[in-house]
Write a protein that holds these residues in place. Sequence first.
Motif, PDB file in Angstrom:
ATOM      1  N   PRO A 211       6.572  -8.008 -14.956  1.00  0.00           N
ATOM      2  CA  PRO A 211       7.304  -8.748 -15.985  1.00  0.00           C
ATOM      3  C   PRO A 211       8.596  -8.078 -16.438  1.00  0.00           C
ATOM      4  N   HIS A 212       8.737  -6.780 -16.161  1.00  0.00           N
ATOM      5  CA  HIS A 212       9.918  -6.032 -16.584  1.00  0.00           C
ATOM      6  C   HIS A 212      10.911  -5.816 -15.441  1.00  0.00           C
ATOM      7  N   MET A 213      10.587  -6.288 -14.254  1.00  0.00           N
ATOM      8  CA  MET A 213      11.426  -6.038 -13.086  1.00  0.00           C
ATOM      9  C   MET A 213      12.324  -7.231 -12.797  1.00  0.00           C
ATOM     10  N   GLN A 214      13.568  -6.932 -12.487  1.00  0.00           N
ATOM     11  CA  GLN A 214      14.549  -7.961 -12.168  1.00  0.00           C
ATOM     12  C   GLN A 214      14.852  -7.950 -10.662  1.00  0.00           C
ATOM     13  N   GLU A 215      15.626  -8.912 -10.228  1.00  0.00           N
ATOM     14  CA  GLU A 215      16.076  -8.936  -8.837  1.00  0.00           C
ATOM     15  C   GLU A 215      16.738  -7.612  -8.486  1.00  0.00           C
ATOM     16  N   GLY A 216      16.384  -7.047  -7.341  1.00  0.00           N
ATOM     17  CA  GLY A 216      16.900  -5.748  -6.922  1.00  0.00           C
ATOM     18  C   GLY A 216      15.945  -4.607  -7.180  1.00  0.00           C
ATOM     19  N   ALA A 217      14.871  -4.875  -7.931  1.00  0.00           N
ATOM     20  CA  ALA A 217      13.868  -3.841  -8.190  1.00  0.00           C
ATOM     21  C   ALA A 217      12.992  -3.640  -6.953  1.00  0.00           C
ATOM     22  N   CYS A 218      12.169  -2.603  -6.970  1.00  0.00           N
ATOM     23  CA  CYS A 218      11.298  -2.348  -5.818  1.00  0.00           C
ATOM     24  C   CYS A 218      10.028  -1.631  -6.240  1.00  0.00           C
ATOM     25  N   ILE A 219       9.015  -1.791  -5.406  1.00  0.00           N
ATOM     26  CA  ILE A 219       7.739  -1.093  -5.540  1.00  0.00           C
ATOM     27  C   ILE A 219       7.494  -0.321  -4.257  1.00  0.00           C
ATOM     28  N   ILE A 220       7.080   0.939  -4.396  1.00  0.00           N
ATOM     29  CA  ILE A 220       6.758   1.772  -3.237  1.00  0.00           C
ATOM     30  C   ILE A 220       5.339   2.302  -3.421  1.00  0.00           C
ATOM     31  N   ASN A 221       4.492   2.061  -2.452  1.00  0.00           N
ATOM     32  CA  ASN A 221       3.111   2.522  -2.480  1.00  0.00           C
ATOM     33  C   ASN A 221       2.931   3.716  -1.544  1.00  0.00           C
ATOM     34  N   THR A 222       2.100   4.650  -1.940  1.00  0.00           N
ATOM     35  CA  THR A 222       1.735   5.760  -1.060  1.00  0.00           C
ATOM     36  C   THR A 222       0.437   5.403  -0.349  1.00  0.00           C
ATOM     37  N   THR A 223       0.511   5.287   0.958  1.00  0.00           N
ATOM     38  CA  THR A 223      -0.680   5.032   1.764  1.00  0.00           C
ATOM     39  C   THR A 223      -1.011   6.322   2.518  1.00  0.00           C
ATOM     40  N   SER A 224      -1.411   6.259   3.773  1.00  0.00           N
ATOM     41  CA  SER A 224      -1.842   7.463   4.486  1.00  0.00           C
ATOM     42  C   SER A 224      -1.981   7.177   5.971  1.00  0.00           C
ATOM     43  N   GLU A 225      -1.897   8.239   6.764  1.00  0.00           N
ATOM     44  CA  GLU A 225      -2.202   8.101   8.182  1.00  0.00           C
ATOM     45  C   GLU A 225      -3.639   7.632   8.390  1.00  0.00           C
ATOM     46  N   THR A 226      -4.517   7.902   7.425  1.00  0.00           N
ATOM     47  CA  THR A 226      -5.908   7.487   7.580  1.00  0.00           C
ATOM     48  C   THR A 226      -6.050   5.963   7.580  1.00  0.00           C
ATOM     49  N   ALA A 227      -5.076   5.256   7.033  1.00  0.00           N
ATOM     50  CA  ALA A 227      -5.103   3.789   7.066  1.00  0.00           C
ATOM     51  C   ALA A 227      -4.942   3.269   8.483  1.00  0.00           C
ATOM     52  N   ILE A 228      -4.289   4.059   9.327  1.00  0.00           N
ATOM     53  CA  ILE A 228      -4.006   3.658  10.705  1.00  0.00           C
ATOM     54  C   ILE A 228      -5.057   4.212  11.656  1.00  0.00           C
ATOM     55  N   PHE A 229      -5.381   5.486  11.491  1.00  0.00           N
ATOM     56  CA  PHE A 229      -6.252   6.176  12.444  1.00  0.00           C
ATOM     57  C   PHE A 229      -7.676   6.378  11.936  1.00  0.00           C
ATOM     58  N   GLY A 230      -7.901   6.149  10.641  1.00  0.00           N
ATOM     59  CA  GLY A 230      -9.208   6.436  10.074  1.00  0.00           C
ATOM     60  C   GLY A 230      -9.437   7.932   9.934  1.00  0.00           C
ATOM     61  N   SER A 231     -10.556   8.274   9.305  1.00  0.00           N
ATOM     62  CA  SER A 231     -10.956   9.670   9.174  1.00  0.00           C
ATOM     63  C   SER A 231     -12.462   9.692   8.992  1.00  0.00           C
ATOM     64  N   LYS A 232     -13.161  10.372   9.868  1.00  0.00           N
ATOM     65  CA  LYS A 232     -14.618  10.263   9.898  1.00  0.00           C
ATOM     66  C   LYS A 232     -15.297  10.798   8.649  1.00  0.00           C
ATOM     67  N   GLU A 233     -14.623  11.677   7.898  1.00  0.00           N
ATOM     68  CA  GLU A 233     -15.227  12.198   6.676  1.00  0.00           C
ATOM     69  C   GLU A 233     -14.521  11.697   5.414  1.00  0.00           C
ATOM     70  N   LEU A 234     -13.630  10.706   5.584  1.00  0.00           N
ATOM     71  CA  LEU A 234     -12.967  10.070   4.442  1.00  0.00           C
ATOM     72  C   LEU A 234     -13.139   8.554   4.560  1.00  0.00           C
ATOM     73  N   LEU A 235     -14.373   8.120   4.612  1.00  0.00           N
ATOM     74  CA  LEU A 235     -14.672   6.715   4.865  1.00  0.00           C
ATOM     75  C   LEU A 235     -14.146   5.813   3.752  1.00  0.00           C
ATOM     76  N   ASP A 236     -14.455   6.152   2.516  1.00  0.00           N
ATOM     77  CA  ASP A 236     -14.014   5.316   1.399  1.00  0.00           C
ATOM     78  C   ASP A 236     -12.515   5.447   1.174  1.00  0.00           C
ATOM     79  N   TYR A 237     -11.980   6.645   1.259  1.00  0.00           N
ATOM     80  CA  TYR A 237     -10.552   6.882   1.077  1.00  0.00           C
ATOM     81  C   TYR A 237      -9.743   6.132   2.138  1.00  0.00           C
ATOM     82  N   SER A 238     -10.159   6.243   3.399  1.00  0.00           N
ATOM     83  CA  SER A 238      -9.442   5.553   4.478  1.00  0.00           C
ATOM     84  C   SER A 238      -9.454   4.046   4.270  1.00  0.00           C
ATOM     85  N   ALA A 239     -10.586   3.524   3.817  1.00  0.00           N
ATOM     86  CA  ALA A 239     -10.680   2.088   3.563  1.00  0.00           C
ATOM     87  C   ALA A 239      -9.691   1.653   2.484  1.00  0.00           C
ATOM     88  N   THR A 240      -9.547   2.472   1.430  1.00  0.00           N
ATOM     89  CA  THR A 240      -8.595   2.112   0.381  1.00  0.00           C
ATOM     90  C   THR A 240      -7.164   2.179   0.881  1.00  0.00           C
TER      91      THR A 240
END
Length: 331
Positions: A211-240
């Motif tokens: 509601p406070h953002m105008q045209e030209g604003a932006c959002i940047i999210n931090t994701t992870s390599e685990t989103a692409i490749f997975g991680s066998k001991e980060l099951l829940d984290y990788s899913a998020t």
Amino acid sequence: MASQHPKGDGARTADAQRRIQSRIDRKEVSDGGTSSDTSKKAVQAGLDRKPENPLPRQHLKKPGNEHDLELEPRFLAPGYLGSGKLEDMVAIVTGADSGIGRAVAVLFAREGADVAVLYLDEHEDAKTTKECVEAEGRRCITIAGDVRDAGFCERAVQQAVDEFGKLDILVNNAAFQQHAKTLEDITDDQLMMTLETNVGGYFHMARAALPHMQEGACIINTTSETAIFGSKELLDYSATKGAINAFTMSLASNLLERGIRVNAVAPGPVWTPLNPADRDAESVSKFGAKSDMKRPAQPEELSPAYVFLASPVTGSYVNGAILPVMGGPRG
């Protein structure tokens, strides 16, 4: 406006995170720990940005304080010269007390932005980030609380807008991570902590900010390599992190007609308090050794990617992108 240091939601969430961590720590001791090969030398491409393995054998209590790390992460990016790419813009960065978030806050300030630093309860680290932003000649406020709480997110955004008069950039960066060797080791408490922080927190912050953002604003999210490749001991984290990728691309399409861009940065291993507050000391000493560069990144190697995506000078035609900063094709 004075910084907020509430002793409520943030402190309670930190206690809950430590309880999750303690359960995994006890099980790791009984299981005999972990090991990995660190025989190959780290690759330093460009500037010398060590650390090399082995890293300090260290295990931090959650949520993890940067000032407690034996090897201080590099976040000031002394070779980076600002050029007004974000002049007089206003940014909110979550999880900005340390690590990637702190490095991003510093470079945003160097490029001319005022910054609101959101964090859980790491007050000393947040104070350091504020001092570094102000050393760049820009204004900074710090706000403590839990992004799982939609009400906190709305109040924090409103405080930033009241202080600075507008909002141009939101960086969703706060995260919870706790490894587990098997799916059965992940309790409902851990699952909900991970989902509500890493996915719910991003939804809450974006919804509060829009509601406070105008045209030209932006959002940047931090994701992870685990989103692409997975991680066998980060099951829940990788899913998020996979969910964050989908959220980024979906929201980018949703907001395009409003002139608001949405992108994400996908880091590989990065030397921040997140992993020493996750793994045992022996595993931490080998952190990043399996990456292509045989080392973790420094936070200052990630922050220029956020500037690129945030600035209308460099990122005006970039939307719905997942920008990998992994040190190689596979982290």
